[in-house]
Design a protein around this motif. Structure first.
Motif, PDB file in Angstrom:
ATOM      1  N   GLN A   1      23.954  60.168 -23.155  1.00  0.00           N
ATOM      2  CA  GLN A   1      23.555  60.173 -21.752  1.00  0.00           C
ATOM      3  C   GLN A   1      22.831  58.862 -21.453  1.00  0.00           C
ATOM      4  OE1 GLN A   1      24.246  62.437 -19.423  1.00  0.00           O
ATOM      5  NE2 GLN A   1      23.167  61.299 -17.872  1.00  0.00           N
ATOM      6  N   LEU A   2      23.394  58.087 -20.538  1.00  0.00           N
ATOM      7  CA  LEU A   2      22.791  56.812 -20.168  1.00  0.00           C
ATOM      8  C   LEU A   2      21.681  57.040 -19.154  1.00  0.00           C
ATOM      9  CD1 LEU A   2      26.046  54.728 -19.678  1.00  0.00           C
ATOM     10  CD2 LEU A   2      24.512  54.697 -21.634  1.00  0.00           C
ATOM     11  N   PRO A   3      20.679  56.159 -19.143  1.00  0.00           N
ATOM     12  CA  PRO A   3      19.633  56.255 -18.119  1.00  0.00           C
ATOM     13  C   PRO A   3      20.248  56.035 -16.732  1.00  0.00           C
ATOM     14  CG  PRO A   3      19.100  54.547 -19.737  1.00  0.00           C
ATOM     15  CD  PRO A   3      20.459  55.072 -20.068  1.00  0.00           C
ATOM     16  N   PRO A   4      19.638  56.605 -15.702  1.00  0.00           N
ATOM     17  CA  PRO A   4      20.197  56.494 -14.348  1.00  0.00           C
ATOM     18  C   PRO A   4      20.509  55.066 -13.915  1.00  0.00           C
ATOM     19  CG  PRO A   4      18.421  58.078 -14.343  1.00  0.00           C
ATOM     20  CD  PRO A   4      18.440  57.437 -15.705  1.00  0.00           C
ATOM     21  N   TYR A   5      19.602  54.125 -14.168  1.00  0.00           N
ATOM     22  CA  TYR A   5      19.841  52.753 -13.737  1.00  0.00           C
ATOM     23  C   TYR A   5      21.066  52.156 -14.425  1.00  0.00           C
ATOM     24  CZ  TYR A   5      17.725  51.223 -18.125  1.00  0.00           C
ATOM     25  OH  TYR A   5      17.462  51.023 -19.458  1.00  0.00           O
ATOM     26  N   GLU A   6      21.318  52.557 -15.671  1.00  0.00           N
ATOM     27  CA  GLU A   6      22.481  52.043 -16.403  1.00  0.00           C
ATOM     28  C   GLU A   6      23.768  52.661 -15.867  1.00  0.00           C
ATOM     29  OE1 GLU A   6      24.684  49.744 -19.017  1.00  0.00           O
ATOM     30  OE2 GLU A   6      22.623  49.550 -18.335  1.00  0.00           O
ATOM     31  N   GLN A   7      23.728  53.935 -15.485  1.00  0.00           N
ATOM     32  CA  GLN A   7      24.891  54.581 -14.885  1.00  0.00           C
ATOM     33  C   GLN A   7      25.284  53.852 -13.600  1.00  0.00           C
ATOM     34  OE1 GLN A   7      24.006  58.716 -14.225  1.00  0.00           O
ATOM     35  NE2 GLN A   7      23.391  59.043 -16.338  1.00  0.00           N
ATOM     36  N   VAL A   8      24.300  53.549 -12.764  1.00  0.00           N
ATOM     37  CA  VAL A   8      24.556  52.872 -11.495  1.00  0.00           C
ATOM     38  C   VAL A   8      25.011  51.439 -11.742  1.00  0.00           C
ATOM     39  CG1 VAL A   8      23.511  52.081  -9.328  1.00  0.00           C
ATOM     40  CG2 VAL A   8      22.982  54.364 -10.216  1.00  0.00           C
ATOM     41  N   ARG A   9      24.404  50.765 -12.704  1.00  0.00           N
ATOM     42  CA  ARG A   9      24.803  49.386 -13.027  1.00  0.00           C
ATOM     43  C   ARG A   9      26.257  49.336 -13.463  1.00  0.00           C
ATOM     44  NH1 ARG A   9      25.984  45.931 -16.678  1.00  0.00           N
ATOM     45  NH2 ARG A   9      25.886  47.418 -18.370  1.00  0.00           N
ATOM     46  N   GLN A  10      26.656  50.283 -14.309  1.00  0.00           N
ATOM     47  CA  GLN A  10      28.043  50.304 -14.784  1.00  0.00           C
ATOM     48  C   GLN A  10      29.017  50.634 -13.654  1.00  0.00           C
ATOM     49  OE1 GLN A  10      28.662  52.586 -18.347  1.00  0.00           O
ATOM     50  NE2 GLN A  10      27.222  51.358 -19.522  1.00  0.00           N
ATOM     51  N   ALA A  11      28.622  51.530 -12.754  1.00  0.00           N
ATOM     52  CA  ALA A  11      29.482  51.856 -11.612  1.00  0.00           C
ATOM     53  C   ALA A  11      29.654  50.631 -10.716  1.00  0.00           C
ATOM     54  CB  ALA A  11      28.894  53.021 -10.821  1.00  0.00           C
TER      55      ALA A  11
ATOM     56  N   ALA B   1      22.602  55.520  -4.751  1.00  0.00           N
ATOM     57  CA  ALA B   1      23.236  55.986  -5.989  1.00  0.00           C
ATOM     58  C   ALA B   1      22.190  56.178  -7.080  1.00  0.00           C
ATOM     59  CB  ALA B   1      24.300  54.999  -6.444  1.00  0.00           C
ATOM     60  N   LEU B   2      21.227  55.288  -7.137  1.00  0.00           N
ATOM     61  CA  LEU B   2      20.161  55.423  -8.124  1.00  0.00           C
ATOM     62  C   LEU B   2      19.311  56.658  -7.837  1.00  0.00           C
ATOM     63  CD1 LEU B   2      18.818  54.326 -10.614  1.00  0.00           C
ATOM     64  CD2 LEU B   2      17.482  52.792  -9.179  1.00  0.00           C
ATOM     65  N   GLN B   3      19.024  56.910  -6.564  1.00  0.00           N
ATOM     66  CA  GLN B   3      18.260  58.107  -6.200  1.00  0.00           C
ATOM     67  C   GLN B   3      19.012  59.378  -6.603  1.00  0.00           C
ATOM     68  OE1 GLN B   3      17.360  57.853  -2.029  1.00  0.00           O
ATOM     69  NE2 GLN B   3      15.907  56.175  -2.302  1.00  0.00           N
ATOM     70  N   ILE B   4      20.324  59.369  -6.402  1.00  0.00           N
ATOM     71  CA  ILE B   4      21.140  60.524  -6.803  1.00  0.00           C
ATOM     72  C   ILE B   4      21.118  60.679  -8.316  1.00  0.00           C
ATOM     73  CG2 ILE B   4      23.502  61.414  -6.937  1.00  0.00           C
ATOM     74  CD1 ILE B   4      23.923  60.046  -4.148  1.00  0.00           C
ATOM     75  N   ALA B   5      21.311  59.587  -9.044  1.00  0.00           N
ATOM     76  CA  ALA B   5      21.332  59.635 -10.513  1.00  0.00           C
ATOM     77  C   ALA B   5      20.004  60.112 -11.083  1.00  0.00           C
ATOM     78  CB  ALA B   5      21.683  58.259 -11.080  1.00  0.00           C
ATOM     79  N   GLU B   6      18.915  59.797 -10.387  1.00  0.00           N
ATOM     80  CA  GLU B   6      17.582  60.222 -10.836  1.00  0.00           C
ATOM     81  C   GLU B   6      17.235  61.631 -10.369  1.00  0.00           C
ATOM     82  OE1 GLU B   6      15.220  57.053  -9.212  1.00  0.00           O
ATOM     83  OE2 GLU B   6      15.373  55.866 -11.054  1.00  0.00           O
ATOM     84  N   GLY B   7      18.126  62.239  -9.564  1.00  0.00           N
ATOM     85  CA  GLY B   7      17.869  63.587  -9.065  1.00  0.00           C
ATOM     86  C   GLY B   7      16.907  63.628  -7.893  1.00  0.00           C
TER      87      GLY B   7
END
Length: 58
Positions: free
Chosen positions: A5-15, A34-40
């Protein structure tokens, strides 16, 4: 393949990087949402409605 599981910022960076490879670029506000969504911190449906309203053509 590892199931990591990647950290939220990394998920958004990769997207964002995947979009850029295809010559598609996201606005900064889209990346922030997108970062706010990834962080819940935000609901996907609410963010979609907000962005559509903000960027809709007159």
């Amino acid at each position: 393949m590892l199931n990591v599981q990647l950290p939220p910022y990394e998920q958004v960076r990769q997207a964002a990087a995947s979009l850029a490879i295809e010559n598609m670029y996201a606005h900064n506000d889209v990346i922030e949402k997108a970062l706010q969504i990834a962080e819940g911190k935000a609901d996907v449906e609410e963010v979609i409605k907000e962005l559509v309203k903000k960027h809709e053509r007159p």
